[in-house]
Design a protein around this motif. Structure first.
Motif, PDB file in Angstrom:
ATOM      1  N   VAL A 157       9.620  -7.607 -14.168  1.00 18.69           N
ATOM      2  CA  VAL A 157       9.891  -7.688 -12.730  1.00 18.69           C
ATOM      3  C   VAL A 157       8.920  -6.780 -11.972  1.00 18.69           C
ATOM      4  CG1 VAL A 157      12.339  -8.235 -13.004  1.00 18.69           C
ATOM      5  CG2 VAL A 157      11.623  -5.846 -12.840  1.00 18.69           C
ATOM      6  N   GLY A 158       8.683  -7.124 -10.726  1.00 18.49           N
ATOM      7  CA  GLY A 158       7.931  -6.265  -9.825  1.00 18.49           C
ATOM      8  C   GLY A 158       8.860  -5.733  -8.752  1.00 18.49           C
ATOM      9  N   VAL A 159       8.720  -4.457  -8.422  1.00 14.47           N
ATOM     10  CA  VAL A 159       9.522  -3.835  -7.368  1.00 14.47           C
ATOM     11  C   VAL A 159       8.554  -3.369  -6.288  1.00 14.47           C
ATOM     12  CG1 VAL A 159      11.438  -2.273  -6.902  1.00 14.47           C
ATOM     13  CG2 VAL A 159      10.938  -2.936  -9.261  1.00 14.47           C
ATOM     14  N   LEU A 160       8.723  -3.918  -5.079  1.00 16.46           N
ATOM     15  CA  LEU A 160       7.736  -3.722  -4.017  1.00 16.46           C
ATOM     16  C   LEU A 160       8.309  -2.875  -2.880  1.00 16.46           C
ATOM     17  CD1 LEU A 160       6.669  -6.111  -5.692  1.00 16.46           C
ATOM     18  CD2 LEU A 160       5.957  -7.203  -3.563  1.00 16.46           C
ATOM     19  N   PRO A 161       8.037  -1.588  -2.883  1.00 20.08           N
ATOM     20  CA  PRO A 161       8.523  -0.761  -1.767  1.00 20.08           C
ATOM     21  C   PRO A 161       7.760  -1.067  -0.493  1.00 20.08           C
ATOM     22  CG  PRO A 161       7.084   0.525  -3.190  1.00 20.08           C
ATOM     23  CD  PRO A 161       7.280  -0.806  -3.868  1.00 20.08           C
ATOM     24  N   GLY A 162       8.504  -1.069   0.607  1.00 20.59           N
ATOM     25  CA  GLY A 162       7.879  -1.124   1.914  1.00 20.59           C
ATOM     26  C   GLY A 162       7.663   0.303   2.393  1.00 20.59           C
ATOM     27  N   ARG A 163       8.103   0.576   3.600  1.00 19.07           N
ATOM     28  CA  ARG A 163       7.943   1.930   4.140  1.00 19.07           C
ATOM     29  C   ARG A 163       9.145   2.778   3.716  1.00 19.07           C
ATOM     30  NH1 ARG A 163       3.587   2.400   7.229  1.00 19.07           N
ATOM     31  NH2 ARG A 163       2.624   0.477   8.004  1.00 19.07           N
ATOM     32  N   ILE A 164       8.923   3.576   2.682  1.00 14.94           N
ATOM     33  CA  ILE A 164       9.936   4.479   2.151  1.00 14.94           C
ATOM     34  C   ILE A 164       9.551   5.900   2.556  1.00 14.94           C
ATOM     35  CG2 ILE A 164      11.163   5.250   0.089  1.00 14.94           C
ATOM     36  CD1 ILE A 164      11.506   2.284   0.626  1.00 14.94           C
ATOM     37  N   ALA A 165      10.511   6.691   2.984  1.00 12.47           N
ATOM     38  CA  ALA A 165      10.243   8.030   3.535  1.00 12.47           C
ATOM     39  C   ALA A 165       9.922   9.023   2.420  1.00 12.47           C
ATOM     40  CB  ALA A 165      11.431   8.501   4.351  1.00 12.47           C
ATOM     41  N   THR A 166       8.721   8.907   1.862  1.00  7.96           N
ATOM     42  CA  THR A 166       8.227   9.822   0.837  1.00  7.96           C
ATOM     43  C   THR A 166       7.094  10.653   1.429  1.00  7.96           C
ATOM     44  OG1 THR A 166       6.581   8.238   0.074  1.00  7.96           O
ATOM     45  CG2 THR A 166       8.759   8.140  -0.967  1.00  7.96           C
ATOM     46  N   ASP A 167       6.617  11.631   0.656  1.00 10.75           N
ATOM     47  CA  ASP A 167       5.468  12.414   1.095  1.00 10.75           C
ATOM     48  C   ASP A 167       4.259  11.506   1.313  1.00 10.75           C
ATOM     49  OD1 ASP A 167       6.950  14.726   0.952  1.00 10.75           O
ATOM     50  OD2 ASP A 167       6.181  15.330  -1.018  1.00 10.75           O
ATOM     51  N   ARG A 168       4.113  10.512   0.470  1.00 12.74           N
ATOM     52  CA  ARG A 168       2.997   9.576   0.595  1.00 12.74           C
ATOM     53  C   ARG A 168       3.019   8.884   1.961  1.00 12.74           C
ATOM     54  NH1 ARG A 168      -1.870   6.818  -0.666  1.00 12.74           N
ATOM     55  NH2 ARG A 168      -1.527   4.574  -0.663  1.00 12.74           N
ATOM     56  N   MET A 169       4.205   8.421   2.383  1.00 20.79           N
ATOM     57  CA  MET A 169       4.286   7.737   3.667  1.00 20.79           C
ATOM     58  C   MET A 169       4.059   8.711   4.821  1.00 20.79           C
ATOM     59  SD  MET A 169       4.432   4.811   4.965  1.00 20.79           S
ATOM     60  CE  MET A 169       4.786   4.001   3.405  1.00 20.79           C
ATOM     61  N   ARG A 170       4.549   9.927   4.683  1.00 16.52           N
ATOM     62  CA  ARG A 170       4.296  10.924   5.725  1.00 16.52           C
ATOM     63  C   ARG A 170       2.809  11.225   5.839  1.00 16.52           C
ATOM     64  NH1 ARG A 170       9.484  12.467   4.069  1.00 16.52           N
ATOM     65  NH2 ARG A 170       8.732  13.595   2.220  1.00 16.52           N
ATOM     66  N   ASP A 171       2.110  11.270   4.696  1.00 20.44           N
ATOM     67  CA  ASP A 171       0.669  11.506   4.731  1.00 20.44           C
ATOM     68  C   ASP A 171      -0.064  10.363   5.428  1.00 20.44           C
ATOM     69  OD1 ASP A 171       1.022  13.884   3.387  1.00 20.44           O
ATOM     70  OD2 ASP A 171       0.458  13.078   1.424  1.00 20.44           O
ATOM     71  N   LEU A 172       0.354   9.121   5.136  1.00 18.98           N
ATOM     72  CA  LEU A 172      -0.296   7.983   5.784  1.00 18.98           C
ATOM     73  C   LEU A 172      -0.041   7.979   7.286  1.00 18.98           C
ATOM     74  CD1 LEU A 172       0.401   5.142   3.181  1.00 18.98           C
ATOM     75  CD2 LEU A 172      -1.762   6.325   3.615  1.00 18.98           C
ATOM     76  N   ASP A 173       1.189   8.248   7.687  1.00 19.32           N
ATOM     77  CA  ASP A 173       1.473   8.327   9.125  1.00 19.32           C
ATOM     78  C   ASP A 173       0.679   9.459   9.765  1.00 19.32           C
ATOM     79  OD1 ASP A 173       3.213   6.199   9.031  1.00 19.32           O
ATOM     80  OD2 ASP A 173       5.034   7.420   8.993  1.00 19.32           O
ATOM     81  N   GLY A 174       0.460  10.530   8.983  1.00 23.54           N
ATOM     82  CA  GLY A 174      -0.254  11.687   9.505  1.00 23.54           C
ATOM     83  C   GLY A 174      -1.722  11.437   9.778  1.00 23.54           C
ATOM     84  N   LEU A 175      -2.251  10.304   9.297  1.00 23.35           N
ATOM     85  CA  LEU A 175      -3.640   9.971   9.602  1.00 23.35           C
ATOM     86  C   LEU A 175      -3.820   9.525  11.047  1.00 23.35           C
ATOM     87  CD1 LEU A 175      -4.531   7.965   6.352  1.00 23.35           C
ATOM     88  CD2 LEU A 175      -5.132  10.337   6.894  1.00 23.35           C
ATOM     89  N   ALA A 176      -2.729   9.158  11.713  1.00 22.68           N
ATOM     90  CA  ALA A 176      -2.788   8.712  13.110  1.00 22.68           C
ATOM     91  C   ALA A 176      -2.887   9.923  14.044  1.00 22.68           C
ATOM     92  CB  ALA A 176      -1.550   7.892  13.454  1.00 22.68           C
ATOM     93  N   PRO A 177      -3.473   9.761  15.220  1.00 22.08           N
ATOM     94  CA  PRO A 177      -3.538  10.869  16.175  1.00 22.08           C
ATOM     95  C   PRO A 177      -2.158  11.410  16.544  1.00 22.08           C
ATOM     96  CG  PRO A 177      -5.014   9.097  16.831  1.00 22.08           C
ATOM     97  CD  PRO A 177      -4.201   8.565  15.701  1.00 22.08           C
ATOM     98  N   ASP A 178      -1.164  10.519  16.599  1.00 16.34           N
ATOM     99  CA  ASP A 178       0.212  10.927  16.892  1.00 16.34           C
ATOM    100  C   ASP A 178       1.117  10.376  15.779  1.00 16.34           C
ATOM    101  OD1 ASP A 178       2.786  11.340  17.817  1.00 16.34           O
ATOM    102  OD2 ASP A 178       2.311  10.826  19.903  1.00 16.34           O
ATOM    103  N   PRO A 179       1.358  11.167  14.727  1.00 17.77           N
ATOM    104  CA  PRO A 179       2.148  10.667  13.599  1.00 17.77           C
ATOM    105  C   PRO A 179       3.551  10.203  13.978  1.00 17.77           C
ATOM    106  CG  PRO A 179       0.986  12.668  12.994  1.00 17.77           C
ATOM    107  CD  PRO A 179       0.825  12.510  14.475  1.00 17.77           C
TER     108      PRO A 179
END
Length: 243
Positions: free
Chosen positions: A169-191
């Motif tokens: 099986v494949g398990v496909l996370p969307g936007r999960i509130a992990t450090d990884r997602m916070r880092d990606l949001d942090g690339l924006a001028p206004d996270p």
């Protein structure tokens, strides 16, 4: 006995919490041996953590040997790695593609292949992929290129192993509130604004929690999902609109 490999992506180890709570004995890995050992200690005597890099060709043998030593074998494996660096196609170098291929793609293929060789009927192989397996995400060229290939590999493996009674099986996370997602949001001028906009595009209007993703993974690897194979399950709050 299950061998989760997702510590890099979900470092608060809630997937392992779920499997241990359901009675499984787990061995899990991460590149940081100290952190994995600490996580295993928190989970109790039915969990063991070992420092292993998925890109290391010797990793599958090391992990399977440890499972045999501790528990006499294993019933399933959940393969995942930390997401590759963000970046668009023009800015992504050959070296970045090669490194991501070794870790994200070939490392997962090696682990799944080695696990399949040792499994008997009732075994299960889970691959933690990403919503990018279905729909490319802006600025995520490496993920967009590699995740769909792994989804295709999972489908092929499900066809090949099905006659042996082994599920894939494949398990496909969307936007999960992990450090990884916070880092990606942090690339924006206004996270904060970036997260608000992202949440507005999700039907449930929020990011998922690691616990929610962990429970989905634990179910799919459990006997309760014994007739589920060859599918890519999105855990994304409804963000994927396709059927």
């Amino acid at each position: 006995m299950f061998l989760p490999e997702c510590f890099e992506e979900f470092p608060d180890h809630t997937e392992h919490d779920s499997t241990v709570a359901d009675g499984a004995r787990v061995v899990f890995t991460g590149r940081d041996g100290r952190r994995t050992a600490e996580a295993a200690a928190e989970l109790g005597p039915h969990a063991a953590g070992v420092g292993v890099d998925n890109a290391d060709p010797h990793a599958p043998h090391q992990l399977i040997a440890l499972a045999g030593e501790l528990h006499g074998g294993f019933d399933g494996i959940l393969v995942g790695v930390g997401g590759p660096p963000a970046g668009d196609v023009a800015a992504t170098t050959d070296a970045q593609w090669a490194a991501a291929f070794e870790s994200v793609f070939l490392g997962a293929v090696r682990l799944a292949r080695a696990a399949a060789a040792e499994m008997t009927a009732g075994g299960v192989i889970g691959l933690v992929l990403s919503g990018t397996a279905h729909e490319p995400a802006p600025g995520m060229a490496l993920s967009n290129g590699l995740r769909p290939g792994l989804a295709g590999f999972a489908k092929s493996l499900a066809d090949e192993l099905g006659p042996r009674g082994i599920r894939v099986v494949g398990v496909l996370p969307g936007r999960i509130a992990t450090d990884r997602m916070r880092d990606l949001d942090g690339l924006a001028p206004d996270p904060d604004a970036r997260r608000t906009a992202n949440e507005a595009a999700i039907p449930l209007r929020r990011y998922g929690t690691p616990e929610e993703f962990g429970r989905a993974g634990a179910f799919l690897l459990s006997p309760a999902a014994s007739y589920v194979s060859g599918v890519m399950v999105s855990v994304d709050g409804g963000a994927r609109r396709g059927f």
